[in-house]
Scaffold this active site. Sequence first.
Site, short mmCIF file in Angstrom:
data_model
loop_
_atom_site.label_atom_id
_atom_site.label_comp_id
_atom_site.label_asym_id
_atom_site.label_seq_id
_atom_site.Cartn_x
_atom_site.Cartn_y
_atom_site.Cartn_z
CG ASP A 1 -33.70 -33.17 -14.63
OD1 ASP A 1 -33.46 -34.37 -14.39
OD2 ASP A 1 -33.74 -32.29 -13.75
CE1 TYR B 1 -40.04 -36.42 -19.73
CE2 TYR B 1 -38.15 -35.85 -21.10
CZ TYR B 1 -39.21 -36.70 -20.81
OH TYR B 1 -39.45 -37.79 -21.61
CB CYS C 1 -32.79 -38.96 -11.01
SG CYS C 1 -34.41 -39.39 -11.68
CD GLN D 1 -32.54 -32.68 -8.40
OE1 GLN D 1 -32.44 -33.53 -7.53
NE2 GLN D 1 -32.48 -32.98 -9.70
#
Length: 468
Positions: free
Chosen positions: A396, A327, A423, A298
């Site tokens: 994720d 993931y 996201c 990130q």
Amino acid sequence: MAKQRVPRASQSPVVVTVGERFPLTIKKLGVEGQGIGYFKHKVCFVSGALPGEVIVAEVTAVHERYLTAKIHRLKQASSARVTPKDVVAGIAGGFELEHLAYPAQLKFKRQMVLDSLAKFKPRGYRHYQVRPTLPSPQEYGYRNKAQFQVRQVDGHVVAGLYQAHSHTVVDLAECAVQMPLTMQVVRALVAMIEELQIPPYEESNHSGIIKTLAVRETTTGEVQVTLITNTPKLLKKHQLLTRIKAELPAVKSVMQNINPGDTPLVWGEETRLLAGESYVTESLMGLDFRLSARSFLQLNPLQTEVLYEQAAQALELAPTDTLVDAYAGIGTIGLSLAARVKQVLGMETIPAAVADANANAELNGITNAHYECGPAEVLLPQWRAAGQTFDALVVDPPRTGLDQALIDTILAEKPAKFVYVSCNMASLARNLARLTPTYRVDYIQPVDMLPQTPRCEAVVKLSLAQTD
């Protein structure tokens, strides 16, 4: 004889031309942060415009179902409008909301969740608890990685981001959202490339050498530089490396990634070590993570800890739980939660990331976490067939969302504790439409990872629905 049907008279379609100007009231923001208004019942997207503003719009493009325009004149400004710190805001991508006050940015990101739910309508969506967006500890200076295109303009080397909807590189001498050291290193490298006369990439004939500079800074103060090149041969490599060592002591790793020719991809398949270590070390959630050149992390390290802690709270883990980390990337989520569970089993389809995840487990002395290479929809049934049970699942996925085969596997396996870190609010809402009614959505917690942009993350707590 049958009567012929006479077509009803209809109004001629509204003709709008490029360059035409008209008054426009902005009603809301779109998912890319652009203002949205309506001109004679046609949607009009206006970059840089904010809800409630009255503008004179100038049409820049005409499409069958919508228009795009720019602000010719701002007649009535929003009370939430602020002056951007970056002079390129509104020109280059990555600063789409810098003219919007931060509290209003947080409200917009929560609204994006609500709008996506209304579009895809997962079961019971009107009753979901969508919490206020968690703000970032830093509104500026948070980005730990700069990935800038390198070109030659008017005889000088420039490095920056593409102008919106173009391949024109906007030179970034400063960038307020970047960690300061990343920009210092980028500007020093640009000067070295120009002084050593190493040719930047030329798109018109696919010549030149250096395409992109990727500079990553860790909270431990280490910097990794990756030169993404058009050719395997790096002209004046020795001179460049000598100068980097002498002038940029924070740089602990210099890599070369080879990505030849005309391609929309930034990275090529081959990466070489040029100097120093092949990795830098980041500290996160009390653990150390080794980051290779292509490792995903990130961009906002302080807020990353907030995001992962939100995931942990939503999972409500117990010491007897087996947690599946799908993931997984380099294992950041699963390893940060390993001390709270019996074991962590993770998977990732990129072999290098799996190697990094297992190496990071060893680096931190974590013995109850193991990562394998392969898609979750394949590995989960294999593990189950081998007698393995799962109590909790965290996913994720990339912006495209969950693979449809994985959704089928989740619905078959039915882990009792399930958290979805997203996201992309649109792909999240689309996936939730499939996951419900087997799962109910307990709450959605938006988390602002990228201030000054329309991007948002969300942590979704899901529980198995009660069945009759």
